[in-house]
Every structure is written in C-alpha cells, then in structure tokens.
Design an enzyme around this catalytic site. Structure first.
Site, PDB file in Angstrom:
ATOM      1  N   GLU A 161      -0.621 -12.304   3.448  1.00 18.07           N
ATOM      2  CA  GLU A 161      -0.840 -11.259   4.456  1.00 18.07           C
ATOM      3  C   GLU A 161      -1.047 -11.835   5.853  1.00 18.07           C
ATOM      4  OE1 GLU A 161      -4.219  -8.776   3.577  1.00 18.07           O
ATOM      5  OE2 GLU A 161      -4.085  -7.734   5.501  1.00 18.07           O
ATOM      6  N   ASP A 163     -11.672 -12.134   5.865  1.00 11.92           N
ATOM      7  CA  ASP A 163     -10.570 -11.494   5.145  1.00 11.92           C
ATOM      8  C   ASP A 163      -9.340 -12.380   5.035  1.00 11.92           C
ATOM      9  OD1 ASP A 163      -9.005  -9.671   3.873  1.00 11.92           O
ATOM     10  OD2 ASP A 163      -8.676  -8.378   5.613  1.00 11.92           O
ATOM     11  N   GLU A 214     -13.345   0.391   3.775  1.00  7.85           N
ATOM     12  CA  GLU A 214     -12.124   0.863   4.433  1.00  7.85           C
ATOM     13  C   GLU A 214     -11.740   2.268   3.971  1.00  7.85           C
ATOM     14  OE1 GLU A 214      -9.404  -2.467   3.704  1.00  7.85           O
ATOM     15  OE2 GLU A 214     -10.170  -3.405   5.522  1.00  7.85           O
TER      16      GLU A 214
HETATM   17  O1  GCW Z   1      -7.001  -7.701   3.841  1.00 13.48           O
HETATM   18  C1  GCW Z   1      -7.292  -6.356   3.938  1.00 13.48           C
HETATM   19  C2  GCW Z   1      -5.950  -5.726   3.923  1.00 13.48           C
HETATM   20  C3  GCW Z   1      -5.905  -4.391   3.245  1.00 13.48           C
HETATM   21  C4  GCW Z   1      -6.568  -4.524   1.897  1.00 13.48           C
HETATM   22  C5  GCW Z   1      -8.007  -4.943   2.106  1.00 13.48           C
HETATM   23  C6  GCW Z   1      -8.747  -5.173   0.800  1.00 13.48           C
HETATM   24  C7  GCW Z   1      -6.027  -3.434  -0.152  1.00 13.48           C
HETATM   25  O2  GCW Z   1      -5.465  -5.647   5.232  1.00 13.48           O
HETATM   26  O3  GCW Z   1      -4.566  -4.033   3.143  1.00 13.48           O
HETATM   27  O4  GCW Z   1      -6.501  -3.341   1.151  1.00 13.48           O
HETATM   28  O5  GCW Z   1      -8.052  -6.149   2.798  1.00 13.48           O
HETATM   29  O6  GCW Z   1      -8.809  -6.318   0.380  1.00 13.48           O
HETATM   30  O7  GCW Z   1      -9.255  -4.229   0.235  1.00 13.48           O
END
Ligand code: GCW
Length: 725
Positions: free
Chosen positions: A422, A394, A320
């Site tokens: 989240e 995720d 990311e």
């Molecule tokens: O779940 C996703 C999230 C991001 C997060 C990423 C990660 C810290 O939307 O906000 O970043 O994973 O775990 O690196």
C-alpha cells in the site's frame, strides 16, 4: 501427468515409456508459458550434472492411505519428482527398492507405524514433521513423517524444496516445528470482487459463481500456501460487509473451505460488529445485550454446521468508521469477549485488531492504539488474540516496532504485517519485505530485560501465551502471476517462511526463492539476492528516509505529497507527520512533544528519546531536528536528507543495469516484465525525490548539496497532478 503414473507396484518403467516421458517433459518445459503462474512451485528438470544423484535417492513413493490430504501429498510428490528428475517415479505400496520415499503418519502408513515415532512426532506438534534417511527392510529409504496428514504434506513440500534448491538428500536428519500456530493471510477482498489496497487484479473468490462453481485456481492458491506452511486465510475485508455472514454467503464460504481443507488452510471471516442489526434485525449490537450475544452464538453454531473447522472472526472495531463496542460505551475487551464466547464451544478464535486510533484532539496518532488497548491487558478471553500492526502508525516504509509488543504481557498478541504494498509502490516497485519484517522481529522491546525481542513476544517464549500467530495482508489477486510484480511473489513466499520460522535470515529466504523461482545460475542468484536485500533500504531512501512517514498522496497512497493538508482529520494529512518549518523537520515524540516514546520500555525509550542515541533511520520519527543538525556522517540534516533521496534513485538505476545483464539467466518473458516495472520504479523514485526535496526546500531554504541532481519539474507541477501507476 498424474494419470500416467501407475499406482500399482512397479519395478522399472519400460525403456520406451522412459523416452516418451522424457520427450514429454522436455516439450512441457519448453512450451510452458513463463507467466509466473507456477510461483516457486516450478518442477523443471534439475541440472544434468546432479540429476543422477537425486534419481538414485528417489526411486519410488510409498504414501499409503485414503484421504484428500494424502491425495494431495501423492499428487505433489509425483508431479514434483517427475518434473525435477525428468522421469516418472512410481507409487508403491511397500518398500521394495533403495531410494523409496515414505510419507505419512503413524496411522496412515504401516511403515511409519513400525518406527514407533509417536512420541517424538508429538513433540513437534500437529504441523511439525521429521525427514530422515534410514535403512528399512534392508533398503536405504527416506521417511517423511508427522503426527498429522497436513504435517506430512508440509514435510513433502520441504523435501521438494530440498530438491529444487539442490540440497544433499543422502543423510537427512530434519526436525521442523513451526514457531507460530496461526500463520495467516488476511484478504481485504470486498464482496463485489474489488480488493482494498489490492494491486494484482480482482479478488480470487468469485462470489457470484460460488458455491456451484469453484475456480480450480483456488486449489493452487491453497497449495502455494501449504508449501510455505500458511494455515489460515481470512477471506474478506476487515472493513466488512455483514452479508458475508448471511446464510447464502456462508454456503459459498463453505465451498471455499472445502477446497482449502486438504491443504490445511482454514477459513476465517471478518465480522462486522453491527451484523446483529443488519442481518438479525435487532435494535442494537451492544455486546452486553443478551439478545445480541444469543444472535452471535446462533450464528456461530450455523457457521460450524457448514464449516466444522472454521477458524474464527477477525474484527476491525471502532476504527476508521467501523462499528464496535465503543459505539455502546463498552470496551474493546467486552466486545471481543462476547464474540469469543460464541466461538469458544467450537474452538474458534477471535482476532481483534489493535488498529484503533480514537484519540483526544491534538494528541499523537502513533500513541493512540497503546493508549486505548494497553489498559485492557489481562481482560481478553483465552480464545482472543490481539492483532497488532508492525508499527504504531500504518505500514509505512519504515516504522519503529509497535509499543504494544511487550506492552501487554497478559494478552495473546500477534503481528499483522502488510504483504500488499500500500505504501511501498503497489505492485510496481521491487521491494523485498522480509528484510523489513526481520527488523521488526529482531527489535528488542526490553520488556523483560535484554533479549525480549518481538519474535519472543510473538512465539510465546517471553510470556508463555497459549495461542500464537502472525497475519499478512495478502498481495494476491486474479493477475496471472498472482501478485502483479513477479518479485511480489517473494514477499508472499517470504511471509510464509518467516511465519514458520522467524529465525530464518532474509538472505536465506531470498536465495531460496530465487533459486526455486527465477534461475539456478549461481552468479545470477547472488546478484538477485543482493538486490533483494538492498531493496527495502532503497525504497525507504527515495520515499521516507531518516524516519519520515505518511507523506504520500491522500487516498491512493502511491506517490508523494508532503504538502497535503486538506483531509478532514488532521492525522490523515502528511503535514501532521513531518511538521516541517523554518527551524527543521520531524515529529517530536519526546517529553517536549507528544511523549509517545514513553510507551516503550527503558532503555529503549531513552535510546529513542535522546537525539544522540536515536538511530538515525528513525530520527525524524521521534525528533524535530534543525536543518543544520550535524548527522553522524558530518553532513547537515538537510544535506543528508537530500543525499538519501538521491541514493534511492541511484539504486533504481543500478538495479536496472544489473537486471539487464541478467537477461541470459532468466526466461525472456519474466525478465522483460520485471525490466518494465523497474523503469516505472526509477521514474517514481525521481518523482519522490524531486517532490519531497522541492517542498522541504521551501522550509530549509538551502541549495541541494553536491551529488544531488536538479529536479526534473517544478514544485507546482508536482503538486498539480498525482503520480499515476
Ligand atoms: O492502512 C490503512 C488502509 C485502509 C485499511 C486500514 C486498516 C482496511 O489505508 O485501507 O483498511 O489501514 O488496516 O484497517
């Protein structure tokens, strides 16, 4: 309170003092704001029926020795016992009554030294402890012993928990040893005080006031962690700012570390891989560059001068948008090992995240981490752990276990769970996550035949790795009740309890927490624990039933948006994951599709790959299934899907009713706060049900089955505006 408890040896407190104290405790209990600040460490007087029994067995505290940790043991036990027993328990230097409670290590306590338990304590490791009822100097006593002071503190908290949960304490024979070594919270806290995916206020670390001023609340944070055995805390976001490693910030970090130390919580930092460029002025952060390696070594030395027990670095690399070794065409192992070499002389570790999903165009994101990392098995340095999220995508409401568990036998793999919600309704929804973590821990990878559970991969019993661990992305913040939702505390608590002992049942954790935190009314405990255990399936039902995943509104991830298709990366769009069309629904991850299922060991992969044997709760994760497919219930897929959504909504209504009926068993303040959140949860569940069913109906073209309510708004209305929290 502590000042009132004399440290001198004392026989019986004068009657006047007893009365005065009793009045004081009652008033304290009555005036105590029920704002949730005290978490599960509430020490209100035990029920009068049983209090005498406990008073007889706890008459004095014998905790000799000088250290900050022993001070913490004394403070906790004297406050805890005084509160629970409704009268002060004196400190004594030696045993002079039946009912003495002796705490410490063979070094700190002459009484424990005389027992010659060194060998048996060593077998429990540095954090383990024993608690025994025995006769010493002709007195009936309780001994809480460990080979370390922090272990003794864990023992003291365990003992207090026995009192809080009304367990017998007359014949104690307890040996406890944590199953995992690193039991950590990962904070996604930014240096500006905001928290990525945080829903309980601002960061607990006030960087601008540190290091001069340390918020006293940090001590309570450390206490709470120690009470469940959490022994590490990564202070900053994995999307890291390199400033955290600057000299100025390191002094602030050291002040936090000093506060946590007596409680056995070590500090870790997320390190930005390009720090040598941003902080060191180097041209590159290439891990095989000598100057880069030398910069990290010097940085590590500087950190350990300030924080001798610094835990190590957590790294999100090439994920990311974060920099990493792939930027220089080096492997993840080369990057991790370079950092590991800098930390090794200080016994620090590198925790390298497996959340990477670089992939070939048109391939499957769920397969990417395994594709990237499994080939590096055996290549990581001995002080590197690979931190793998519970599932391959995720932190979705439900995912299958990640195929890297059991997929890298020569790598020290640890689990990353997400305590902050989240994708599970933020701090608005009541969901008890230990239930979900149990599913993952109990999943059988079959890596070495039947019984190769994820738990065994983690605790080293399958592959015998040296370092073991688990991390939870923290749900704490500056909110007075720490976690936003009072029930969010149960997830923090439960994470710690499972990190200590991954064999605990979620029922045990739920009941324990409820008893310590909410009520001692047996009937109410049963009802609440029952709701807690149902809550995860209910949330899955109204959000992502039958293996659906990643169908939330882009960006904030709170409400539903299965129609979403405008993100720049295809795999950030819900439509990528559900693949709804006129034929059916779901992501084909079998041979006819992405074949991600092949990353699992046989027979797991065959089980998932076969439509007949795939667990229905993961059906749409692995298969694209026709709308008319007959489910085991006899319903078509479409009907079953709709009924799951309705069931989720029904659960929120039932929960509201049952919660209402508990009004007398819980203080009004917390009862009302939870009731308000439950109303939001019902509203949101309806929103999820309606949006998802209306949207999927545009493909299935079938009416809602009997028993499913008509939507409250039109699809266009749901699309027009996101759900607000
Ligand atoms: O779940 C996703 C999230 C991001 C997060 C990423 C990660 C810290 O939307 O906000 O970043 O994973 O775990 O690196």
């Amino acid at each position: 309170m502590q000042k009132m408890i004399s440290k001198r040896r004392r026989n019986h407190p004068a009657p006047i003092a007893v009365v005065a104290l009793a009045v004081l405790f009652c008033t304290a209990a009555m005036t105590q704001a029920e704002d949730g600040y005290r978490l599960w460490l509430r020490y209100d007087p035990l029920p009068s029926k049983v209090i005498e029994f406990y008073r007889e067995h706890v008459t004095e505290l014998v905790v000799p020795g000088n250290s900050a940790t022993l001070d913490a043991v004394r403070a906790e036990l004297s406050n805890g016992c005084a509160g629970l027993l409704g009268n002060a328990v004196s400190m004594a230097n030696d045993v002079d009554h039946d009912g003495a409670v002796i705490v410490g290590t063979p070094k700190s306590s002459p009484q424990i030294a005389r027992l010659k338990w060194e060998h048996q304590l060593a077998l429990l490791g540095p954090d383990g402890f024993e608690i025994h009822s025995l006769v010493m100097a002709r007195r009936q006593v309780i001994v809480i012993a460990s080979s370390t002071e922090v272990g003794a503190l864990y023992g003291a908290f365990h003992f207090l928990r026995l009192l809080q949960t009304l367990q017998p304490i007359d014949k104690l024979n307890i040996h406890e040893k944590p199953r995992l070594q690193l039991r950590m919270l990962d904070h996604w806290d930014n240096l500006d005080g905001s928290i990525e995916r945080g829903y309980a206020g601002r960061s607990l670390w006030d960087w601008s006031a540190l290091p001069e001023k340390v918020d006293p609340r940090l001590r309570d944070y450390a206490r709470a962690n120690a009470s469940v055995g959490i022994n590490g805390s990564t202070l900053n976001n994995v999307n890291a700012d390199s400033q955290i490693l600057s000299a100025g910030y390191l002094r602030k970090v050291a002040a936090i570390a000093n506060t946590f130390r007596p409680y056995g919580v070590r500090v870790y930092l997320s390190a930005r891989f390009s720090s040598p460029i941003e902080l060191g002025g180097l041209q590159t952060a290439d891990p095989i560059d000598r100057e880069v390696a030398a910069w990290w070594k010097k940085k590590a030395d500087e950190i350990y001068r300030l924080i001798p027990d610094f835990g190590g670095f957590l790294v999100k690399a090439n994920s990311e948008g974060q920099p990493g070794p792939r930027t220089y065409n080096r492997s993840h192992a080369e990057g991790a090992n370079m950092l590991a070499a800098a930390l090794a002389p200080h016994n620090g570790v590198v925790i390298w995240r497996a959340f990477v999903y670089d992939m070939k165009p048109d391939s499957d994101r769920a397969a990417a981490a395994y594709d990237n990392l499994a080939p590096l098995d055996g290549k990581f340095a001995p002080n590197v752990l690979l931190q793998v999220k519970n599932g391959p995508v995720d932190f979705q409401p439900r995912e299958p276990f990640h195929p890297l568990f059991g997929g890298m036998p020569k790598t020290q793999v640890m689990l990353e769970a997400q305590i902050t919600q989240e994708y599970l309704g933020f701090s608005n929804h009541f969901v008890f996550l230990p239930q979900m973590w149990r599913e993952i821990l109990d999943s059988d990878t079959y890596a070495k035949g039947r019984g190769s559970t994820v738990s065994k991969v983690l605790d080293g019993s399958l592959y015998g790795q040296r370092l073991t661990g688990i991390a939870g992305v923290a749900n704490t913040g500056s909110d007075r009740n720490w976690t936003g939702h009072h029930f969010g505390q149960a997830n923090w608590y439960g994470f710690g309890r499972l990190a200590w002992n991954h064999d605990l049942t979620s029922r045990q954790v739920a009941e324990e927490w409820t008893k310590m935190t909410l009520t001692r009314d047996a009937e109410a405990i049963r009802t609440i624990a029952g709701l807690m255990l149902e809550s995860h399936q209910a949330v899955v039902d109204y959000m992502t039933p039958l293996g659906l995943h990643h169908i939330m509104w882009g960006g904030h991830h709170y409400g539903p948006a299965p129609w979403w298709n405008t993100e720049p990366q295809p795999y950030w769009n819900p439509v990528y994951y559900h693949r709804a069309d006129e034929r059916g629904l779901g992501f084909d991850r079998t041979q006819t599709g992405s074949n991600a299922v092949s990353q699992y060991h046989a027979p797991v992969r065959d089980h998932f790959a076969n439509l007949q044997t795939c667990p229905e709760e993961l059906l749409l994760w692995f298969h694209h299934v026709s709308w008319d497919y007959r489910m085991r219930s006899g319903q078509t897929l479409w009907n079953e899907l709709a009924l799951h959504y309705q069931r989720g909504v029904d659960w929120t209504r039932k929960t509201r009713r049952e919660w209402e009926a508990l009004a007398g068993a819980i203080d009004t303040e917390r009862h009302e706060a939870v009731a308000k959140k439950l109303a939001i949860q019902e509203r949101d569940a309806i929103w999820w049900r309606d949006s998802c069913l209306l949207y999927f109906q545009t493909f299935s073209k079938q009416p809602l089955p009997k028993g499913v309510e008509q939507p409250q708004k039109s699809l266009d209305e749901y699309k027009a505006k996101s759900l607000v929290w």
